[in-house]
Design a protein around this motif. Structure first.
Motif, short mmCIF file in Angstrom:
data_model
loop_
_atom_site.label_atom_id
_atom_site.label_comp_id
_atom_site.label_asym_id
_atom_site.label_seq_id
_atom_site.Cartn_x
_atom_site.Cartn_y
_atom_site.Cartn_z
N THR A 432 -2.76 -13.69 0.20
CA THR A 432 -2.68 -13.97 -1.37
C THR A 432 -1.26 -14.66 -1.86
O THR A 432 -0.12 -14.03 -1.44
CB THR A 432 -2.75 -12.46 -2.14
OG1 THR A 432 -1.86 -11.49 -1.52
CG2 THR A 432 -4.18 -11.72 -1.78
N ASP A 433 -1.59 -15.66 -2.45
CA ASP A 433 -0.24 -16.47 -3.10
C ASP A 433 0.54 -15.90 -3.92
O ASP A 433 0.09 -15.53 -5.10
CB ASP A 433 -1.02 -17.89 -3.21
CG ASP A 433 0.10 -19.12 -3.38
OD1 ASP A 433 1.20 -18.83 -3.86
OD2 ASP A 433 -0.07 -19.98 -2.76
N VAL A 434 1.82 -16.01 -3.69
CA VAL A 434 2.82 -15.18 -4.76
C VAL A 434 2.85 -16.11 -5.92
O VAL A 434 3.28 -15.61 -7.05
CB VAL A 434 4.20 -15.05 -4.14
CG1 VAL A 434 4.08 -14.11 -2.90
CG2 VAL A 434 4.62 -16.53 -3.72
N ARG A 435 2.65 -17.32 -5.85
CA ARG A 435 2.47 -18.08 -7.06
C ARG A 435 1.30 -17.92 -8.03
O ARG A 435 1.38 -18.06 -9.10
CB ARG A 435 2.35 -19.66 -6.68
CG ARG A 435 3.57 -20.06 -6.19
CD ARG A 435 3.56 -21.79 -5.33
NE ARG A 435 2.54 -21.47 -4.38
CZ ARG A 435 2.42 -22.32 -3.41
NH1 ARG A 435 3.01 -23.52 -3.46
NH2 ARG A 435 1.06 -22.57 -2.57
N LYS A 436 0.23 -17.22 -7.52
CA LYS A 436 -0.70 -16.85 -8.29
C LYS A 436 -0.64 -15.30 -8.78
O LYS A 436 -1.05 -14.88 -9.88
CB LYS A 436 -2.06 -17.09 -7.76
CG LYS A 436 -3.38 -16.70 -8.34
CD LYS A 436 -4.53 -17.51 -7.67
CE LYS A 436 -5.71 -16.73 -8.45
NZ LYS A 436 -7.28 -17.29 -7.82
N HIS A 437 -0.52 -14.62 -7.69
CA HIS A 437 -0.44 -13.01 -7.87
C HIS A 437 0.80 -12.27 -7.88
O HIS A 437 0.82 -10.99 -7.87
CB HIS A 437 -1.21 -12.36 -6.54
CG HIS A 437 -2.44 -12.96 -6.20
ND1 HIS A 437 -3.55 -12.38 -6.73
CD2 HIS A 437 -2.98 -14.12 -5.52
CE1 HIS A 437 -4.84 -12.99 -6.44
NE2 HIS A 437 -4.41 -14.16 -5.55
N GLY A 438 1.90 -12.95 -8.01
CA GLY A 438 3.15 -12.49 -8.29
C GLY A 438 3.65 -11.67 -7.01
O GLY A 438 3.44 -11.82 -5.88
N ASN A 440 2.59 -8.96 -5.92
CA ASN A 440 1.23 -8.39 -5.37
C ASN A 440 0.87 -9.54 -4.05
O ASN A 440 0.11 -9.19 -3.28
CB ASN A 440 0.13 -8.16 -5.97
CG ASN A 440 0.41 -7.11 -6.97
OD1 ASN A 440 0.99 -6.03 -6.85
ND2 ASN A 440 -0.15 -7.05 -8.23
N GLY A 441 1.53 -10.56 -4.23
CA GLY A 441 1.14 -11.61 -3.15
C GLY A 441 1.88 -11.45 -1.80
O GLY A 441 2.77 -10.67 -1.91
N ILE A 478 7.70 -7.99 -2.78
CA ILE A 478 6.84 -8.77 -1.99
C ILE A 478 6.73 -8.45 -0.55
O ILE A 478 5.71 -8.36 0.10
CB ILE A 478 7.19 -10.39 -2.02
CG1 ILE A 478 6.92 -10.76 -3.22
CG2 ILE A 478 6.47 -10.94 -0.83
CD1 ILE A 478 7.39 -12.24 -3.74
N SER A 481 4.58 -5.30 -0.23
CA SER A 481 3.29 -5.88 -0.30
C SER A 481 2.59 -6.38 0.88
O SER A 481 1.46 -6.24 1.10
CB SER A 481 3.14 -6.98 -1.65
OG SER A 481 3.57 -6.29 -2.90
N ARG A 485 -0.55 -4.69 2.56
CA ARG A 485 -1.56 -5.54 2.82
C ARG A 485 -2.01 -5.58 4.40
O ARG A 485 -3.19 -5.62 4.74
CB ARG A 485 -1.23 -6.91 2.62
CG ARG A 485 -2.42 -8.06 2.68
CD ARG A 485 -3.59 -7.88 1.97
NE ARG A 485 -4.68 -8.97 1.77
CZ ARG A 485 -5.79 -8.95 1.58
NH1 ARG A 485 -6.20 -7.79 1.02
NH2 ARG A 485 -6.58 -9.98 1.72
#
Length: 512
Positions: A432-438, A440-441, A478, A481, A485
């Motif tokens: 999951t991309d940190v640039r989209k999910h912050g 939680n990425g 992160i 996370s 994950r």
């Protein structure tokens, strides 16, 4: 319920890539849930199967045997003799004959096991090397009227073809051999013609279920198999070979008192890059590969594990030296990566075969060109050394052109290290991309083979993680996370789904 698995790799016997992790770990997890599992794999010269055989036969004038591999879970049977004792797991030019010979011994053995009995309920073959063996079991179940179900597990689409001549000559499966499949009981020749000899399409026609390793890759595979196979296609995720608990245990033994402490992680990286890199041990698939690697290093005057002169942000890559894995794209990106950050260090642990000489030269020459930024470890690193490299890294770079699943990504995340990965196959399911999910990425995704996107995405992630050491809280979260994950992908969950698939098959109205 009983399950027989066929695979060309198991980490107990011989490991080349991620396939070696899946059958034994999935099988063991199912065994813990009351499923009887047996695993059959070629000996690859690791064990003399004819020393204490449970079965022996003669194939094309050569004695072949099956014996138990001690200590493996679930129970492993190694099949040896002739070409099956070749140390190279996947010998070019002889691999199909190796798969056919394996199938012939399996056919001889199970013709005795299945005759006059209910036999095993499920036969589960991993990757295309198992397809001839599945065909043999299909033929036997038809001949003996034994109710079995056949499962084909695709870890990587091969694009290989199979010829009736070889099946007939080696395995005894000829044009008029009765085979059950999607179009009923037909001659094998009919199904070979319908599939145009493409081994994955042939398998899909004659098994009861096709499994692959991720949702993302199942979409790609369906385009290959055709929409007629959609009803029998499903996926079961692989799982992380590592847990944070195991990682901590390895690190504590290496002198890291508190692995969660980011200051200790930075100190560990500094020590690894400037001193301890020289202690990383490498192994090879066979003696010929070892000899080729050492001769090349001597020719170029290179010591591949020489420590760097200084510390810096670390990017780590690991995997088989193959075009599929996309490591050549990293070399194309080195100029821009190091311009963005001159302190950047890149360590690549690449497992070659003896036939990868030209590719090895390219990577050795790249190390000579980037002495302050690049180290290429040509060989297989131990589990412990891999953990240390993952842990020390700011990011793990997975530049695959295609990737059915992506065990490397999960291994990295289990060490608390985010991933910069190609937007392909199973990597899309995992990362999951940190640039989209912050926070939680767990990393970043980039377009496969796109050097510019790789550089921008990886540089962003490296700098983000590096800010941890300046006190930033976001990358600390992160890292947490990543660990959480990775824990979502565990063998217990995978085993439960696989058992449910088996159960539905066994209660379906599909005829044996």
């Amino acid at each position: 319920m009983k399950v027989v698995m066929f695979t060309f790799e198991s980490f107990y016997v011989k490991k080349v890539g991620g396939l070696a992790e899946v059958p034994p770990r999935l099988g063991e997890a199912m065994s813990k849930r009351g499923i009887g599992v047996e695993l059959y794999t070629p000996s690859h010269g690791v064990l003399d199967a004819c020393k204490e055989p449970v079965f022996s036969t003669v194939v094309q004038g050569v004695k072949h045997c099956i014996s138990v591999f001690p200590g493996a879970k679930p129970t492993h049977y190694v099949v040896g003799g002739g070409l099956l004792d070749e140390m190279a797991v996947y010998p070019p030019g002889r691999l199909m004959d190796k798969a056919l010979t394996f199938a012939r011994v399996i056919a001889e053995y199970f013709s005795r096991v299945l005759a006059g009995s209910q036999g095993f309920t499920v036969f589960h073959g991993h990757d295309w090397h198992s397809v001839p063996a599945l065909l043999a079991v299909n033929s036997l179940s038809t001949r003996f009227e034994v109710p079995v179900k056949l499962v084909y597990h695709v870890h990587l689409y091969s694009k290989n073809t199979i010829e009736l001549e070889g099946l007939c000559r080696v395995v005894g499966l000829c044009w008029n051999t009765p085979i059950r499949g999607d179009h009923g009981l037909r001659d094998l020749g009919y199904y070979v013609e319908r599939s145009h000899g493409l081994i994955e399409r042939l398998a899909a026609l004659v098994v009861d279920k096709v499994i692959t390793v991720s949702k993302g890759y199942s979409k790609s595979l369906l385009r290959v198999l055709g929409l007629n196979s959609a009803h029998k296609l499903d996926y079961v995720y692989n799982a992380s070979p590592l847990t944070w608990s195991e990682v901590k245990s390895i690190l504590v033994k290496s002198g890291v008192k508190t692995p969660e402490d980011h200051g200790e992680r930075l100190s560990f990286r500094r020590s690894l890059l400037t001193k301890d890199l020289s202690y990383v041990k490498l192994e090879w698939q066979d003696e010929n590969t070892e000899k080729r690697v050492k001769n090349l290093l001597e020719y170029y005057g290179v010591s591949q594990s020489t420590p760097f002169k200084s510390d810096g942000p670390l990017v780590f890559s690991i995997g088989r030296l193959s075009k599929q894995k996309g490591f050549d794209v990293v070399l194309k990106a080195l100029d821009k990566l190091t311009i963005n950050n001159p302190r950047l260090k890149v360590v690549m642990a690449l497992s070659p075969s003896m036939w990868d000489v030209d590719a090895m030269k390219v990577f050795i020459e790249a190390q000579l060109s980037y002495p302050d930024n690049l180290r290429v470890l040509l060989g297989m690193v131990s589990r412990e050394d891999a953990v240390k490299l993952y842990y020390a890294a700011n990011a793990t770079l997975v530049p695959s052109r295609s990737e059915p699943f992506g065990l490397v990504a999960l291994e990295s995340m289990a060490c608390g290290t985010p991933v910069s990965a190609s937007r392909v196959g199973g990597l899309v399911d995992i990362v999951t991309d940190v640039r989209k999910h912050g926070v939680n990425g767990v990393g970043v995704l980039f377009t496969p083979s796109d050097v510019k996107d790789l550089v921008e995405s990886t540089s962003y992630l490296v700098e983000l993680v590096e800010s941890t050491y300046l006190g930033a809280e976001e990358p600390r979260t992160i890292r947490d996370s990543c660990i959480k994950r990775s824990e979502e992908f565990n063998w217990g969950n995978s085993a439960e789904k696989m058992i449910n698939i088996y159960s539905r098959l066994l209660t379906s109205n599909l005829k044996p």
